[in-house]
Scaffold this active site. Structure first.
Site, PDB file in Angstrom:
ATOM      1  N   LYS A 113       0.854  -1.199   0.000  1.00 21.65           N
ATOM      2  CA  LYS A 113       0.000   0.000   0.000  1.00 21.65           C
ATOM      3  C   LYS A 113       0.890   1.251   0.000  1.00 21.65           C
ATOM      4  O   LYS A 113       0.642   2.202  -0.750  1.00 21.65           O
ATOM      5  CB  LYS A 113      -0.886  -0.035   1.249  1.00 21.65           C
ATOM      6  N   LYS A 197      -0.266 -10.593 -10.563  1.00 19.16           N
ATOM      7  CA  LYS A 197      -1.224 -11.566 -10.027  1.00 19.16           C
ATOM      8  C   LYS A 197      -2.646 -11.129 -10.365  1.00 19.16           C
ATOM      9  O   LYS A 197      -2.959  -9.944 -10.279  1.00 19.16           O
ATOM     10  CB  LYS A 197      -1.061 -11.598  -8.499  1.00 19.16           C
ATOM     11  N   LYS A 200      -8.689  -8.403  -8.001  1.00 19.73           N
ATOM     12  CA  LYS A 200      -9.814  -7.472  -8.213  1.00 19.73           C
ATOM     13  C   LYS A 200      -9.321  -6.049  -8.296  1.00 19.73           C
ATOM     14  O   LYS A 200      -9.685  -5.304  -9.185  1.00 19.73           O
ATOM     15  CB  LYS A 200     -10.763  -7.520  -7.005  1.00 19.73           C
TER      16      LYS A 200
HETATM   17  N1  AQP Z   1      -4.255 -14.601  -8.756  1.00 18.10           N
HETATM   18  C1  AQP Z   1      -4.396 -15.528  -7.820  1.00 18.10           C
HETATM   19  N2  AQP Z   1      -3.875 -16.762  -8.015  1.00 18.10           N
HETATM   20  C2  AQP Z   1      -4.009 -17.734  -7.069  1.00 18.10           C
HETATM   21  N3  AQP Z   1      -4.671 -17.542  -5.901  1.00 18.10           N
HETATM   22  C3  AQP Z   1      -5.195 -16.325  -5.666  1.00 18.10           C
HETATM   23  N4  AQP Z   1      -5.886 -15.826  -4.625  1.00 18.10           N
HETATM   24  C4  AQP Z   1      -6.195 -14.536  -4.887  1.00 18.10           C
HETATM   25  N5  AQP Z   1      -5.727 -14.169  -6.083  1.00 18.10           N
HETATM   26  C5  AQP Z   1      -5.089 -15.257  -6.605  1.00 18.10           C
HETATM   27  C6  AQP Z   1      -6.251 -16.591  -3.430  1.00 18.10           C
HETATM   28  O1  AQP Z   1      -7.658 -16.538  -3.287  1.00 18.10           O
HETATM   29  C7  AQP Z   1      -7.981 -16.608  -1.902  1.00 18.10           C
HETATM   30  C8  AQP Z   1      -8.940 -15.515  -1.536  1.00 18.10           C
HETATM   31  O2  AQP Z   1      -8.292 -14.315  -1.643  1.00 18.10           O
HETATM   32  P1  AQP Z   1      -8.581 -13.080  -0.723  1.00 18.10           P
HETATM   33  O3  AQP Z   1      -9.855 -13.194  -0.034  1.00 18.10           O
HETATM   34  O4  AQP Z   1      -7.421 -12.779   0.127  1.00 18.10           O
HETATM   35  O5  AQP Z   1      -8.679 -12.076  -1.851  1.00 18.10           O
HETATM   36  P2  AQP Z   1      -7.472 -11.413  -2.477  1.00 18.10           P
HETATM   37  O6  AQP Z   1      -6.192 -12.142  -2.435  1.00 18.10           O
HETATM   38  O7  AQP Z   1      -7.453 -10.118  -1.806  1.00 18.10           O
HETATM   39  O8  AQP Z   1      -7.998 -11.421  -3.939  1.00 18.10           O
HETATM   40  P3  AQP Z   1      -7.676 -10.268  -4.865  1.00 18.10           P
HETATM   41  O9  AQP Z   1      -8.487 -10.375  -6.083  1.00 18.10           O
HETATM   42  O10 AQP Z   1      -6.206 -10.175  -5.012  1.00 18.10           O
HETATM   43  O11 AQP Z   1      -8.249  -9.043  -4.035  1.00 18.10           O
HETATM   44  P4  AQP Z   1      -7.666  -7.597  -3.860  1.00 18.10           P
HETATM   45  O12 AQP Z   1      -7.330  -7.094  -5.227  1.00 18.10           O
HETATM   46  O13 AQP Z   1      -8.818  -6.867  -3.217  1.00 18.10           O
HETATM   47  O14 AQP Z   1      -6.463  -7.716  -2.977  1.00 18.10           O
HETATM   48  C9  AQP Z   1      -6.663 -16.512  -1.141  1.00 18.10           C
HETATM   49  O15 AQP Z   1      -6.287 -17.811  -0.741  1.00 18.10           O
HETATM   50  C10 AQP Z   1      -5.709 -15.969  -2.153  1.00 18.10           C
HETATM   51  O16 AQP Z   1      -4.387 -16.392  -1.905  1.00 18.10           O
END
Ligand code: AQP
Length: 334
Positions: A113, A197, A200
């Site tokens: 961040k 990666k 969202k």
């Molecule tokens: N690109 C990815 N490849 C493999 N695993 C992934 N995970 C997230 N992105 C990938 C895994 O999904 C689970 C849920 O994730 P979270 O609730 O922590 O959401 P996140 O990682 O915050 O997903 P985003 O899309 O990356 O959200 P933002 O952009 O808001 O930070 C976890 O087990 C994560 O590892």
């Protein structure tokens, strides 16, 4: 006796993407058959970014429906909402005392961040403390393993450090050290920008339950081989996200091999490869998409699943919290 597994998902958006699915949700669903599984929607974690009441509720409902539609089976696992089990927050307050401020500053959620240019003034303490709450989420259930994506590895390591520090302080074995269960192949699904990666917040996702038109747009806009200027140029398949997605989503393996061959030879265009991927996506997730629509009309049942899950989760959470309270004070905390 089955080994215990736990994982959570943050409802920071209202739907999962294929990175979440292949990196975390699919392995979690598979583990339901062989392990004692606890899965939760981490609504308290979502407060780091979601400050709109209606949006928070929409996100929670969305993620719950996604999970159930994708195959999470409440008769095999315990599925609950984090805030229904107050012990998560209570344990986090205790655990914060067994980790240093210096170590917290090195956690990537906070560091990333800062790197995006955010000032310290603009970063809330929820985000800074996020890994401590996550350690509490995990340690409360004393699980053997945590199936997650690669981006969560550092947080699990922190949970292990906190557990070790607590155990050492009181000469106990209160917390077994949890193992990260992260797949080498699918632990980090690349986004449609072909670089970072899939996330969202980066806007480089392919949804699962979005409108077909939107999914088509996401797939058609995906990065492929930048050196290939026209369909008759031989193209690169390895490291090309479109082919990675085909490998993951297209159940017609013959078609995938044929497309790869033609791509290497320069006898198929990107548009055809992508259109076939849209069709493969609809085929793969079609049944889940139907199930989700059906579940959305049975919200009373969904609420009941979460409430029963919370009851079961609480039974374990209460015992661990009492053990911790009795460990830290001669007469225990109340
Ligand atoms: N690109 C990815 N490849 C493999 N695993 C992934 N995970 C997230 N992105 C990938 C895994 O999904 C689970 C849920 O994730 P979270 O609730 O922590 O959401 P996140 O990682 O915050 O997903 P985003 O899309 O990356 O959200 P933002 O952009 O808001 O930070 C976890 O087990 C994560 O590892």
């Amino acid at each position: 006796m089955k080994k215990r597994i736990l994982s959570g998902i943050t409802p920071s958006g209202d739907q999962l993407h294929i990175g979440n699915y292949f990196g975390a949700v699919a392995p979690q669903i598979k583990l339901q058959d062989t392990h004692e599984t606890y899965y939760f929607v981490a609504d308290l974690h979502a407060l780091t970014t979601v400050h709109d009441r209606m949006q928070l509720e929409k996100n929670i409902t969305g993620v719950v429906l996604d999970y159930l539609a994708l195959g999470l089976d409440p008769s095999k696992c315990v599925f609950f909402r984090q805030s229904d089990v107050a012990e998560h927050a209570q344990l986090a307050i205790v655990l914060a005392n067994y980790i240093s401020y210096g170590q917290m500053k090195r956690m990537h959620a906070y560091k990333d961040k800062l790197q995006t240019g955010a000032s310290e003034e603009s970063i809330n303490m929820g985000l800074f403390n996020y890994p401590i709450l996550m350690a509490a989420d995990i340690l409360l259930y004393k699980p053997y393993g945590i199936p997650v994506g690669e981006d969560q590895r550092q947080h699990i390591e922190l949970a292990r450090d906190i557990a070790e520090s607590f155990n050492k302080t009181y000469h106990t074995t209160t917390f077994p050290l949890p193992e990260p269960l992260i797949s080498k192949e699918v632990g980090r699904i690349v986004g449609t920008d072909g670089e970072r990666k899939m996330s969202k917040s980066l806007g480089n996702i392919i949804g699962i339950f979005d409108d077909e038109k939107l999914i088509e747009k996401q797939i058609m806009g995906s990065y492929t081989d930048p050196l290939r200027l026209k369909a008759t140029d031989p193209g690169r398949v390895e490291g090309n996200p479109i082919f990675l997605y085909h490998d993951l989503m297209n159940d017609n393996k013959e078609e995938v091999e044929e497309l790869k061959k033609r791509y290497r030879e320069g006898t198929v265009g990107d548009v055809e490869v992508k259109q076939k991927l849209v069709a493969a996506h609809m085929h793969k997730f079609g049944p889940a998409r139907e199930k989700r629509a059906e579940l959305a009309s049975k919200m009373e049942l969904v609420r009941q699943i979460l409430s029963e899950g919370a009851k079961k989760a609480k039974e374990i959470a209460q015992v661990t919290l009492a053990e911790v309270y009795n460990t830290v004070g001669e007469n225990g905390l109340k």
